[in-house]
Each structure stands twice: as C-alpha cells, then as structure tokens.
Design an enzyme around this catalytic site. Structure first.
Site, PDB file in Angstrom:
ATOM      1  CB  CYS A   1      87.420  50.787 -71.876  1.00 33.85           C
ATOM      2  SG  CYS A   1      87.462  49.664 -73.223  1.00 33.85           S
TER       3      CYS A   1
ATOM      4  CD  GLU B   1      90.865  50.025 -71.170  1.00 32.43           C
ATOM      5  OE1 GLU B   1      90.435  50.998 -70.745  1.00 32.43           O
ATOM      6  OE2 GLU B   1      90.832  49.353 -71.660  1.00 32.43           O
TER       7      GLU B   1
ATOM      8  CE  LYS C   1      87.466  38.808 -57.807  1.00 27.33           C
ATOM      9  NZ  LYS C   1      86.451  39.152 -58.707  1.00 27.33           N
TER      10      LYS C   1
ATOM     11  CB  SER D   1      85.698  51.271 -62.054  1.00 27.16           C
ATOM     12  OG  SER D   1      86.357  51.129 -61.278  1.00 27.16           O
TER      13      SER D   1
END
Lengths: 525, 525
Positions: A302, A265, A184, A242
């Site tokens: 991140c 994650e 996706k 998120s």
C-alpha cells in the site's frame, strides 16, 4: 502442524458447511490441499456469542497477563517453524526472505504491544482528586481510564499474509486493548491463516483465557464478512484492502442501529517528490533506488511509490534513464493471486491506452501468474484534468508526472486525495522549496519521509501508517505502531466511587503500577 | 457592548441578507431587538475561505501563543460585564446565578485548555531515533506529532448559551488544537452569541492572528448549518443538540467525497440506580436530592436524571414520597424557547397518556413559557416492551421503573441505548450488587457516578462527557474536559527529515519544551 481446512471457533476447530474453496499456489496457479468449506451464519453467530461472553473477563485481565498472552502467541507462531514459511510461500508467491522477515515483523509487533501494556500509558489514567472545600461547589473525585471497545472484527489482508493478517497489527492492537478478535481470513492464504489461527487458539488456552477471545472464520464469499460488521456484538472493524471493499464495510457499519468505527486502510499512490537539487546531484542513484522500491514484493504494498513528481531537466533524464534501465531488467514477479495479477494487468493496460500517457519502460514478460514492472509518464495538465490517472495500480507500476515548475507540483499535490505517505528526495539546496510544501503535505498524508521510499513500514512508537480519506476511512489513527492500540479504546469516567468499587487501574494505591496523570500532571515515580 | 445583529466573518461584522429572526425573551415570549438577518451562502463561503487561509498559520502558532489567545478570549468575555449576563438571562430565561456560574465555567474552560497547551502532552510527541547499525536493516529516524485536523464547524447549543455555545467547550478545544472555528449560532440566543463572538473576534485581532481563525454565522433555518458540514474546507464538526439534528449532520458528513468526523452529543436519559441498601438507609434524602437535580435549569440538561430504576419496598416508598412532595412544590420554570417548552409539554403528555404509565407527581402550573416538573412510573416489563418509554423528554420529567429484583434492573440496563451517565445510590451493603453491574454500565455509559446525579459536569482532566451511541455519535471521545482536544488532532509521522525541516515541536533541541516519548519511554525532565 497440519492444515485441516477448519474454522476455529473459540476452543473448537470445525469444518464449515458452506461452499468450499482452496488455497492456490501463487507461482503455478495450482490448487492446494485441503478444502476450506466456508463458515455458516451459525458459525458466525457462535463466534460472536463467544466473543461477547469473553469480553468482560478478557478486558479486565491485567496488562501483564495480556502482555504474556501476546508473547505466547509470538512464541507459538515461531514454534510452527518452517511449515508456516513453506505454506505461506506457496500461497503468496512471495520469496522466502520476505516471508521470514514478515514473520519476524509479526512476532516483533506482538512483542511491541506487550511492551505497550507493561508501560501502561495507553490506558490514559487520570485522577482529579476531590476538593471538598472548593467554593462555590465542592469538586467530586474524578477518575478516568480507557476501556476496550468490545469484540473486534479483523479482515486479513492479501498482501501481508502474516503481518496484516490473522495475528497481524489489527489483531495485536485489538487484543492488547482488551478486545476479543474474530478474524475473517483472507481467502488468498487460508492455510497460512489456519496455522497462525491455531497458534493464537493454543495461546488462549495456555493463558487460561475465555475461549471467545479469538475465532477465525473462512469464507470465499462476502456473507461472513458483511455479517460480522453488521453483528451488534461487534464493536469495531479493522480492514486492509481495496477502496471498494473498505467503503462497503464503512457503509454497513454506518447503517447499523448503533454505528461502529471502521478502520479501513484502503488506497494510496504515495507521491514521490523529486526536487531539482536532488535530481541534479544524484538523479541516477535515486532512479535505481526507486526501481528497487517499486518492484519490491511485486509492488504489492500500500506504500508502493506509484506517483513521481518532478520538473524536467537533465536530472530527471538521469533519473529516468537509470529507473527505466533497472525496470527493464527487473524480472517479472509472481503476484499474490490470479485475481490480483489480472487486475494489475488491466490497470496497466488501461494506463498504457490512455491518450495522455506514454510508456517509458516495461519489465520482461513473465508467466501468467506474474506481473511485469511498468513506468509511465504524463504531464501535470493531463494529470489535473484526468481523474483516472490518480487511481491506484496494485503492483509494480508507477506514473511520472512532468511538472513545468514547483508551482505545478504544488497544484498536483493540492489535487491529490489523501495518501499514506509522501517521499521527498532533496539536498540542502531544496530546503526552501520543501519548507514551502510541507504544510500541504502534512494535510494530505500520514507519513512524510526524506530520501527514501514508503515501502518498509517500521513497527515503532512514532510510526503513522494512516492518512486522510481515502488512504484510510479514519485519518485520526494509525494501523501500524504502538499508537494503533488507541483505535480500540474509549474513555470512561468514574465519579466518587469508593476505592473498593473502582477498577484496579484506578484504585488509589495503583496496584497495577500504571502511569497516572494527577490533576493534569503526570505523576513522578 | 451593543448587539447589532451582525454576522462576524473574519475581521468583519456585517448584517446578513437572508430571512431575519430575533431573539425572544424567554420569560415573556416577546421578541428582542435587533433583527438578525441570516447569513447568505456567500457569507458561508467567505468564512470557509478565511478559515482555510488561516489554518496553516494558526495551527503552527506555538502552544504558548495559543494559550495566551485563549486567555485573551476569557478576559474579553469577562470584560463584556453585565451586558452579557443580562442579555443571556433575557434570551434563555435562566436565573442570574446560573448564568454567572456558566460564564465562570466558560472562562475556566478556556483557561483549562491554555494549561493543556502549556503542558503539551496532547501533541503526543514521539521520537524513535535512527539505528543506523541495526541488522538486517537500519532503522530510520521517526518522529510523530499530532497536528490539527483543519477548520471546525461548531454548532451552539440552546441549553448552554455560554459554556456550549460560541466560546464553549467545542470552540475552546478546537482552537487549542490549532483549528480555526466557524460557529453556527443557536437561534435561541443570538444576542448572547454576538457578544461572545465579538469577544473572540477582538482576541483574534489583539493576538495578531489571521482573521479567519474565527467566524460566527446566524441563520434561523438550516441551510448555513448544512452547508458548513458539507463544505470541503471543513474538517470536523462539534454539535450538541437533538438526536434528529445530530444524525442529520452525521449523514451529511458521511456523504461528502471526503467524510469527516462529527462529534454530536445527542440524547441521554441518564439512568439512576437506587440500590436497596441506599433506599433503606436514606430513601427520603435521595428523593429530595433527585427532585433538586431534576428541576435544575428547568431540567434542560443532557445529563438530567430521566430514568430511575429501583426495587419496590419501603425504601422506594420513602424516596417517592419525598421526591413527589418536592416536585409538587417545585415552581414551574421558564424554558429556553417556546419551541422547547412545547416539545416538553408534548413529550410529557405522551407519557401521561401511555397505558402502561402512571403519573406520580406534577409540579404547579406555570405560564405559557414555563415547564412543570413531572414524575411518572411504570414497571420493567412495560419498559422492556415499549421502546418509546426510552425516549428523552427534554425538561424536568422522569420515569421511575419498578423492577421486581436486581436481575430485572440488569435487564433494563441491557435494553438501554448508550447514555452519557449512570448514577448509583449505594451503601456498603450494596457493593456486591454494584460490582456485578459495573461491567455492564461501563459498556453503556461515559460516566459512572456514586451518590450524586449527572447534572454538574465538572470541567476537568478526568471528565468524560460522552458515551456510546446514541448518547453521542462517536463514543471514543469526550466533549467536556481536557481530553476533548484530542477530537481535533491526528497523528503525522516524519521519517529522516533534517532537523532544519522538522516542525519546532519535533526538533532535536525541543525548542517548545514539549513532553516527549523517546523509544516509547517518556523523557525525564
């Protein structure tokens, strides 16, 4: 290569029939050509049907064939040439050296997994030969291998348009394991996604693999993503994004009649521990290095260093003096999307308005699509009592927590949720204090590093990009590095099968040349 | 050794304060001395606090020390002598040879994990040395090891009072990984549980380990079990039992602020595929062997052959003739508990009353605490349309599904939920048909075996006792065999740590002598 706004469904490329969206030039906020009409649920169904149909063939291709396939993908990505880099810069606002570096990383990652396949340990071949004369009962012949889980849904990440997107780490490790992949695409970089998707689609065809090994779907909304995770033909999910998005997928997966693993994650503020010895010896230099790490890629990592823990004193003062000076001069930087830029602004404003927080520095103002660096401070008592101070700010902002002593630093760490990384700045004088905290850090994070920052995640065998919840939804794994392949494998045991019926990986003559553990001991070769 | 009805909380033994229960002599239904007052929530809290306090010390004991500890547990279990066997026979109704065999298996399992610790691969040591001159950026020194997850809650299983109970596979693998263990004893064999628990408690003390490495709690109800899984100090759960029980624990674990892995082995009917060649060649002999496997241990195995798939013909007739004859003569057998006996009777009655099912054979009637063997038949159309025919009957009952052809067998397999095992009875004439079905079987089960039955799960390196949902809640693992240790480990990466700060497992000189992968390649030693 032209971007056409098409979903790639197996060997086909076709425009979707649902609500369209466009890429947005990150620097200007202008929309880019072409339209990307969203995939329909029929498109999703067809991608899943093709993946399911491809699975049994693809997972039994031999490791060398899959290695060559991964290398072909890598070559095809490079072959796109500057069209890819240009489009990616447009869509993300990231600078050229970063995009070129990320392309190299993406290609290197595919090649790393080609090496993992050729080496073969990931399949964990184990043979316990029959003991027909054992008393009181004979032992059967037992052989174990790891097999691919099934078709995997991968969600592209906004902040790594190449390395954690269509042909990124999740895709590379799933394909290496023998799992077809349905991506996706992240709507923040649709053109980049299509270009890379076509590179994979071409590699599937050139490698003579079943078309369902790869599909790529676009959708500005959530129905395709949610439908993918709920589809019974999907066996696992890879996601980087998120916390809200990740936990939503975990919930969908858990509610299926057959729950599946979700490797999400999600969220991390990556504590940086500034030990007294290091601050005294080189507080100023660490401050500069910190500011550089914080502002790298507009802070959209991140592993961004979002939390600093230190005991006040001249060393911390020197650190803060150089960090704030550097941040005040660090130009505002274009953020990945208007939405991310807005969310970053909101989280900075929320922190700035918090009664227990003071602002130490702010970068120069930029345009409407740019984020400015920011550094805040609070004390450990406030941090411990205000849960919202622990929330991730996705961008170049960090919070310094002044701790009266090392015991207070420990308390803050105990209070922290699971994290991807912890960075320690130390000198030999600090070793005793570090030793004291290491066991706690090992329980809180996936990677502990000394005298550096978490940004710059090496793609290697010994890397762990993971960590306890909520850094990830499954702290038993890594999403970067060669161990990531293990996420998409499960063991199957074969008892007393005639050699002719065994998969090649387990046949006595070892035609695939895989490393094997015989009666628990690795075979010498 | 006397059974005292006491919870073992760290080094202490103390009677609970909650509702008491007693062991029940399985053969007679009479209650046994002594009372087992249930543990309180305070007891639970104390066990968790001790486990948490023990964790950092215990997980860093060196592998040799943990191996010796496991061997001490094994020796202490043998040292209990016949008291253990006698009590276990009383509480379970299982015959002496089975209990003695299971004790040997339990001891062997502990020793297997001692060997796993000494061999050391389970800790997955990986070192990617620094490349200071690499361009464009130097590579840091990266080292990876797997560390223990944290304190583990283990639920004793009713049907393996030794091998999957207090010192069973879950406990042995968790202790080997470096995780303290809190066992919730199965109320069906409390005396056995206490005796084995004391053997572990003694080994903890003799090995100089922190007392919190092991605790054992009794509770006739569910509050202790549920409280354990919800407690934030617990990091993983091992469970063998019913689907309802397992899914309840999975739900509790998923709702925690920090979800944790639950390894629940839950439900399986273990399809047996009788191929035409094998039936023609030796239908009668397979029928006899099947009856023996079905009735072993009163059928109380998760790998019991509960479903047979075959194409009608003279071969199947011969199979059924010998199987039904053997089952009609197979004496009723004492079941583990009155509750299990009742549930078995109910499930058999439900199947017997089903419109699409005929009863082929029934064993001789026994006492109120005994289960009688039963064999039923239906056809594949009915099986495909009636979901309740797929439900596990825990006891010596099976269902033959007559399939018009191999395509119908495939359809039934496609329709099946995840299973622990599939057994294939074949001759070389059947190989082509088998080859056709193997990919499907690999996706449905954890172990495929030829010319045998799933009962008799070898404790070995190449064993998988696991399988896709709902055979287990996590099909990526095994609960029997040396690979089971991996359930309780997670990877942590160390970047640029000075040697003096690295855990011994990762220090350059390799003081623990562990196998190491350097730059992805296993070191030659």
């Amino acid at each position: 290569m032209t971007v056409r706004g098409e979903n790639l469904i197996g060997a086909q490329a076709r425009r979707g029939t649902q609500a369209a969206f466009r890429g947005i030039e990150a620097a200007t906020g202008q929309t880019l050509e072409p339209d990307f009409p969203g995939a329909s649920l029929d498109d999703l169904d067809r991608a899943c049907a093709l993946a399911e149909a491809a699975f049994d063939t693809y997972r039994e291709t031999n490791p060398e064939a899959r290695a060559a396939f991964l290398e072909t993908i890598a070559a095809n990505i490079l072959d796109i040439g500057d069209d890819l880099v240009t489009r990616c810069i447009q869509e993300t606002g990231l600078p050229r050296p970063r995009i070129e570096g990320e392309r190299a990383r993406t290609v290197g990652q595919l090649r790393l997994f080609a090496g993992v396949l050729r080496e073969g340990s990931a399949f964990e071949i184990r043979i316990d030969p029959a003991l027909p004369d054992r008393k009181p009962l004979p032992r059967p012949d037992l052989r174990l291998r790891k097999v691919a889980l099934g078709p995997v849904a991968v969600f592209g990440a906004s902040n790594f348009p190449l390395a954690f997107s269509v042909a990124g780490g999740d895709t590379a490790s799933a394909l290496a394991a023998g799992c077809p992949v349905i991506v996706k695409a992240h709507p923040a970089h649709p053109g980049t996604s299509e270009l890379v998707g076509r590179a994979i689609q071409k590699a599937v065809a050139a490698s003579g693999l079943p078309e369902g090994v790869f599909s790529l779907l676009f959708d500005a909304g959530q129905s395709i993503g949610q439908g993918l995770v709920a589809d019974l033909r999907i066996a696992a999910v890879g996601f980087t994004g998120s916390r809200r998005g990740g936990t939503a997928l975990v919930e969908i997966a858990a509610k299926r009649p057959r729950p599946i693993p979700v490797y999400a994650e999600m969220s991390s503020i990556n504590p940086v521990l500034l030990f007294p010895g290091a601050l005294a010896a080189r507080g100023e230099a660490i401050g500069r290095a910190f500011a550089a790490s914080l502002t790298l890629g507009a802070g959209q990592f991140c592993t961004n260093p979002g939390l600093l823990l230190a005991v006040p004193g001249p060393g911390l003062d020197a650190f803060l003096a150089s960090a704030t000076a550097a941040l005040r001069e660090s130009p505002a930087a274009t953020m990945l999307t208007p939405g991310i830029c807005r969310a970053y602004g909101d989280s900075v404003a929320r922190l700035a308005g918090h009664a227990a927080v003071t602002r130490l520095a702010e970068g120069p103002e930029g345009s409407a699509t740019q984020g400015r660096a920011a550094l805040f401070a609070t004390d450990s008592d406030a941090f411990l009592s205000e849960p919202e101070l622990q929330e991730e700010m996705f961008g170049a902002a960090a919070l310094v927590v002044r701790c009266p002593d090392l015991a207070a630093i420990r308390k803050v760490l105990e209070h922290l949720e699971g994290q991807l990384t912890a960075s320690l700045h130390i000198t030999p004088d600090d070793h005793a204090a570090v030793r004291d905290l290491l066991p706690l850090l090992e329980r809180r994070v996936g990677r502990i590093l000394v005298d550096g920052f978490g940004t710059g995640v090496e793609v290697a065998h010994a890397m762990v990009h993971g960590g306890p919840y909520p850094a990830t939804s499954d702290g038993r794994t890594t999403s970067v590095g060669s161990l990531a392949i293990d996420r998409f494998l499960r063991p199957v045991s074969y008892q007393d099968l005639p050699d002719a019926l065994l998969p090649a990986a387990l046949q006595e003559a070892n035609p695939l040349g895989l490393p094997r553990r015989i009666d628990g001991t690795l075979e010498r070769r």
